[in-house]
Design a protein around this motif. Structure first.
Motif, PDB file in Angstrom:
ATOM      1  N   GLN A   1       0.825  -1.209   0.000  1.00  0.00           N
ATOM      2  CA  GLN A   1       0.000   0.000   0.000  1.00  0.00           C
ATOM      3  C   GLN A   1       0.861   1.262   0.000  1.00  0.00           C
ATOM      4  O   GLN A   1       0.553   2.241  -0.679  1.00  0.00           O
ATOM      5  CB  GLN A   1      -0.938   0.001   1.229  1.00  0.00           C
ATOM      6  CG  GLN A   1      -2.040  -1.043   1.178  1.00  0.00           C
ATOM      7  CD  GLN A   1      -1.545  -2.447   1.468  1.00  0.00           C
ATOM      8  OE1 GLN A   1      -0.473  -2.635   2.060  1.00  0.00           O
ATOM      9  NE2 GLN A   1      -2.319  -3.444   1.062  1.00  0.00           N
ATOM     10  N   LEU A   2       1.962   1.227   0.753  1.00  0.00           N
ATOM     11  CA  LEU A   2       2.843   2.390   0.798  1.00  0.00           C
ATOM     12  C   LEU A   2       3.491   2.631  -0.557  1.00  0.00           C
ATOM     13  O   LEU A   2       3.577   3.776  -1.027  1.00  0.00           O
ATOM     14  CB  LEU A   2       3.915   2.194   1.868  1.00  0.00           C
ATOM     15  CG  LEU A   2       4.950   3.309   2.003  1.00  0.00           C
ATOM     16  CD1 LEU A   2       4.279   4.638   2.323  1.00  0.00           C
ATOM     17  CD2 LEU A   2       5.978   2.958   3.081  1.00  0.00           C
ATOM     18  N   LEU A   3       3.937   1.570  -1.216  1.00  0.00           N
ATOM     19  CA  LEU A   3       4.532   1.718  -2.540  1.00  0.00           C
ATOM     20  C   LEU A   3       3.513   2.240  -3.543  1.00  0.00           C
ATOM     21  O   LEU A   3       3.849   3.025  -4.433  1.00  0.00           O
ATOM     22  CB  LEU A   3       5.096   0.382  -3.004  1.00  0.00           C
ATOM     23  CG  LEU A   3       6.322  -0.146  -2.239  1.00  0.00           C
ATOM     24  CD1 LEU A   3       6.681  -1.551  -2.701  1.00  0.00           C
ATOM     25  CD2 LEU A   3       7.511   0.791  -2.408  1.00  0.00           C
ATOM     26  N   GLN A   4       2.274   1.808  -3.387  1.00  0.00           N
ATOM     27  CA  GLN A   4       1.228   2.300  -4.285  1.00  0.00           C
ATOM     28  C   GLN A   4       0.970   3.788  -4.063  1.00  0.00           C
ATOM     29  O   GLN A   4       0.765   4.544  -5.022  1.00  0.00           O
ATOM     30  CB  GLN A   4      -0.063   1.514  -4.061  1.00  0.00           C
ATOM     31  CG  GLN A   4      -1.106   1.723  -5.135  1.00  0.00           C
ATOM     32  CD  GLN A   4      -2.318   0.827  -4.942  1.00  0.00           C
ATOM     33  OE1 GLN A   4      -3.454   1.298  -4.917  1.00  0.00           O
ATOM     34  NE2 GLN A   4      -2.089  -0.467  -4.796  1.00  0.00           N
ATOM     35  N   ARG A   5       1.029   4.222  -2.823  1.00  0.00           N
ATOM     36  CA  ARG A   5       0.861   5.652  -2.535  1.00  0.00           C
ATOM     37  C   ARG A   5       2.001   6.456  -3.161  1.00  0.00           C
ATOM     38  O   ARG A   5       1.778   7.509  -3.773  1.00  0.00           O
ATOM     39  CB  ARG A   5       0.812   5.865  -1.022  1.00  0.00           C
ATOM     40  CG  ARG A   5       0.503   7.316  -0.617  1.00  0.00           C
ATOM     41  CD  ARG A   5       0.628   7.497   0.889  1.00  0.00           C
ATOM     42  NE  ARG A   5      -0.242   6.604   1.613  1.00  0.00           N
ATOM     43  CZ  ARG A   5      -1.540   6.836   1.845  1.00  0.00           C
ATOM     44  NH1 ARG A   5      -2.081   7.956   1.419  1.00  0.00           N
ATOM     45  NH2 ARG A   5      -2.256   5.968   2.511  1.00  0.00           N
ATOM     46  N   LEU A   6       3.213   5.971  -3.019  1.00  0.00           N
ATOM     47  CA  LEU A   6       4.361   6.655  -3.610  1.00  0.00           C
ATOM     48  C   LEU A   6       4.252   6.683  -5.129  1.00  0.00           C
ATOM     49  O   LEU A   6       4.595   7.686  -5.774  1.00  0.00           O
ATOM     50  CB  LEU A   6       5.656   5.953  -3.197  1.00  0.00           C
ATOM     51  CG  LEU A   6       6.156   6.202  -1.773  1.00  0.00           C
ATOM     52  CD1 LEU A   6       7.275   5.227  -1.432  1.00  0.00           C
ATOM     53  CD2 LEU A   6       6.641   7.631  -1.630  1.00  0.00           C
ATOM     54  N   TYR A   7       3.798   5.582  -5.707  1.00  0.00           N
ATOM     55  CA  TYR A   7       3.661   5.512  -7.167  1.00  0.00           C
ATOM     56  C   TYR A   7       2.682   6.567  -7.667  1.00  0.00           C
ATOM     57  O   TYR A   7       2.912   7.210  -8.695  1.00  0.00           O
ATOM     58  CB  TYR A   7       3.183   4.115  -7.547  1.00  0.00           C
ATOM     59  CG  TYR A   7       3.212   3.827  -9.031  1.00  0.00           C
ATOM     60  CD1 TYR A   7       4.356   3.340  -9.648  1.00  0.00           C
ATOM     61  CD2 TYR A   7       2.083   4.042  -9.826  1.00  0.00           C
ATOM     62  CE1 TYR A   7       4.391   3.082 -11.008  1.00  0.00           C
ATOM     63  CE2 TYR A   7       2.104   3.791 -11.187  1.00  0.00           C
ATOM     64  CZ  TYR A   7       3.256   3.306 -11.777  1.00  0.00           C
ATOM     65  OH  TYR A   7       3.274   3.051 -13.129  1.00  0.00           O
ATOM     66  N   GLN A   8       1.596   6.771  -6.941  1.00  0.00           N
ATOM     67  CA  GLN A   8       0.603   7.763  -7.347  1.00  0.00           C
ATOM     68  C   GLN A   8       1.095   9.184  -7.110  1.00  0.00           C
ATOM     69  O   GLN A   8       0.782  10.099  -7.886  1.00  0.00           O
ATOM     70  CB  GLN A   8      -0.702   7.512  -6.589  1.00  0.00           C
ATOM     71  CG  GLN A   8      -1.369   6.190  -6.938  1.00  0.00           C
ATOM     72  CD  GLN A   8      -2.566   5.883  -6.068  1.00  0.00           C
ATOM     73  OE1 GLN A   8      -2.858   6.612  -5.114  1.00  0.00           O
ATOM     74  NE2 GLN A   8      -3.271   4.792  -6.366  1.00  0.00           N
TER      75      GLN A   8
END
Length: 654
Positions: A299-306
């Motif tokens: 989830q954290l990586l997805q937030r950073l990706y966005q």
């Protein structure tokens, strides 16, 4: 119905009995019987039609497909009438018997014709135009692998459905089907639901702080020295205020030459880059992948990706971490549930080759249904990146040199004019990766792989252990990764530039000593060398400062003329290759290369590029452009294409 039949029989008997004395009475009776019988037949037909339609509307969906739905916004329920009088009486009993009869007819016809209403689909509350959707869903769960693959292909080719029909598939399909759709070139993006909402950040926290906490939660002992070094560096330098105070230029390991970032200009992005670079290496350890997932890393990586959609470097490292995690099959369901497949399905369709290739690697590692190979960090399939019915008959591997990268090394030669985004989109004018754009079209039966050295932690810098910098270390590391990707199972052509050619030679020598790698030797059909310094390079004669700018010190020493390691490699390879049945083609530059604005250097002279085997062709370009054709019909590309076709002629014909 029985009464109508009785009337008809009576009519026939009357026709054969003794005529009545009065003919008018006889015909009057006939007309009355016809009127009564016709009314009865018409009424019965209307009743049956009504009951069949009522039956269709009253049937409910009772299938495992719906039972397994986890994210549907609606459900099917059994409907029961509130009018209790409807469940009693002769009409109710007649309807029950009629419904049973229709069900038996449908089941019997399905068994006879192998129709779609067998098994769990014997009672379906769907419209006729929705049958194909549910039947494809059922087929995608078949025990037959070929049937499952066919179902996904048919889904991906459906472009006439309504929006809600794509959403039905998105909500009802399983993980295997969803991954297959993401790897299907023609799939509509409506097959993929939006990722679930991300959890809120903790109070008084930020993404870079959460990233630091994630990195700190991973084991810090019994690790490779470089991982320990850069993990400690990322944790110590992760404070935004401390990073801003640095203000100087810091080098990061990247794809190609080290690049510089200013802490004063973009402190948070730089902190995140430090942490992500360390996480890339941690994600190569399976137990650390479990820790990343358990601590909310997906989830954290997805937030950073966005948050960093405009920062390819951040997104690239996030994709590398995700691709490494996808190597662990027990994490696949978690990766899919977190919504990453929807993001990857969009990324693989990107016009940017680097973004598409990173997404393709991750999806291939998730797609155990169609891809038996595993692609570790630094191994990228340029073609085919989607599922395909085209048989793959051979592999072509591209190995860049120290100054290169998996994608940019193999771009078309840069034009003098400034290339705008519009021009770069048109592959007929310019391509950022000619093996993917040109070679894949000319030879679609090839699997084209580009390899990238593991430079994310600056392995070529003095802070890392010296043993990690040698050609021998890198060749063993690449050889292991390529074998995991299935290299050796098919005929192989090696294409290399500069020091990449030395790595190819070393890999083949190492493979010849290991029985488990013998298929790589047996299936090697040819090697192409682009300006490979078999006998050393003049670059090593320059000052230490210049050498450090271009190459790490150990590699420079190994590239020196009369280097013992280089001479041993050359002698051993010639001895190894003399009785092997593969072809060799070498190109060499004739023009000097400008290094900065002050230095002009002939990096690989003619005598150094001469392997002693095969053809050697001088080309009027410099060292950087020797592997970058000006256009598709240029001699450099056409001669390369001819060599590949000739070396694989027998294999491509079969």
């Amino acid at each position: 119905m029985s009464l109508a039949a009785y009337c008809v029989i009576c009519c026939r008997r009357m026709g054969t009995s003794t005529p009545l004395p009065k003919s008018s009475t006889y015909w009057r009776d006939i007309r009355n019987i016809i009127k009564f019988t016709g009314s009865l037949i018409l009424g019965g037909s209307l009743f049956i039609t009504y009951e069949v339609l009522a039956l269709k509307k009253s049937l409910t969906l009772d299938t495992q497909v719906v039972e397994r739905e986890k994210m549907k916004s609606y459900i099917y329920v059994h409907t029961v009438s509130l009018d209790k009088t409807e469940n009693h009486g002769i009409t109710h009993q007649a309807r029950k018997e009629l419904h049973k009869a229709v069900r038996k007819v449908l089941a019997a016809s399905a068994r006879m014709l192998r129709g779609p209403f067998a098994d769990t689909f014997s009672t379906v509350d769907i419209e006729d135009h929705d049958c194909a959707v549910w039947l494809l869903l059922r087929k995608s769960r078949s025990d037959d692998r070929a049937a499952r693959l066919q179902a996904v292909q048919e889904m991906s080719e459906a472009h006439h459905w309504h929006d809600y029909q794509y959403r039905i598939i998105a909500q009802a399909c399983d993980m295997r089907t969803l991954t297959g759709l993401a790897r299907s070139k023609e799939s509509d993006l409506r097959f993929f639901l939006h990722p679930p909402p991300l959890p809120s950040l903790k109070e008084d926290s930020s993404t870079e702080e959460e990233l630091r906490h994630l990195l700190a939660s991973l084991p810090q002992t019994d690790l490779d020295e470089c991982i320990q070094c850069f993990t400690a560096l990322a944790l110590s330098e992760s404070s935004q205020s401390l990073a801003a105070q640095k203000g100087g230029l810091w080098c990061f390991g990247g794809n190609g030459l080290p690049y510089a970032e200013s802490f004063g200009e973009v402190p948070s992005a730089t902190v995140e880059m430090f942490c992500l670079e360390a996480l890339v290496k941690h994600s190569e350890i399976p137990t650390h992948c479990d820790k990343i997932e358990a601590n909310g890393g997906l989830q954290l990586l997805q937030r950073l990706y966005q948050l960093h959609k405009d920062c390819p470097k951040v997104q690239r490292n996030i994709m590398r971490i995700l691709g490494n995690m996808a190597l662990n099959e027990h994490l696949h369901s978690t990766i899919v549930r977190s919504g990453w497949v929807s993001i990857l399905a969009e990324a693989i369709k990107s016009r940017h080759i680097m973004e598409a290739s990173h997404a393709a690697r991750t999806l291939a590692n998730l797609d155990r249904e169609a891809v038996p190979e595993k692609y570790q960090d630094g191994v990228y399939v340029l073609h085919p990146q989607y599922r395909t019915s085209q048989p793959i008959k051979a592999d072509v591997l591209f190995i860049h040199g120290l100054m290169g990268a998996a994608f940019k090394t193999w771009r078309q030669q840069d034009n003098d004019q400034d290339l705008t985004e519009k021009v770069s989109e048109d592959e007929s004018k310019y391509t950022t990766c000619w093996p993917k754009s040109w070679l894949a079209r000319d030879c679609p039966a090839l699997r084209i792989i580009s390899v990238e050295y593991d430079t994310s932690l600056s392995d070529w810098r003095a802070r890392c252990p010296t043993e990690r910098k040698s050609i021998a270390f890198r060749s063993n590391e690449l050889l292991r990764k390529l074998r995991a990707a299935g290299v050796g199972d098919r005929p192989v052509i090696w294409v290399s530039h500069s020091m990449g050619g030395l790595l190819v030679k070393k890999m083949l020598l190492e493979a010849s000593k290991k029985p488990e790698m013998s298929t790589i030797i047996n299936n090697t059909r040819g090697i192409i060398f682009y300006s490979v310094p078999h006998h050393g390079s003049h670059l090593a004669e320059y000052s230490v400062n210049i050498r450090y700018l271009l190459f790490p010190s150990l590699e420079v020493k190994e590239l020196s003329k009369d280097s013992p390691a280089l001479k041993t490699l050359q002698d051993d390879f010639l001895e190894f290759a003399k009785d092997k049945n593969f072809q060799v083609l070498s190109f060499v530059e004739t023009l000097p290369t400008y290094i900065g604005s002050m230095i002009k250097l002939h990096v690989v002279p003619l005598e150094s590029a001469d392997l002693g085997l095969g053809d050697l062709i001088p080309v009027d370009v410099n060292h950087l452009n020797i592997c970058k054709p000006k256009k598709k019909d240029a001699f450099l590309y056409q001669r390369t294409l001819q060599f590949i076709r000739d070396a694989l002629a027998k294999d491509l014909e079969n």
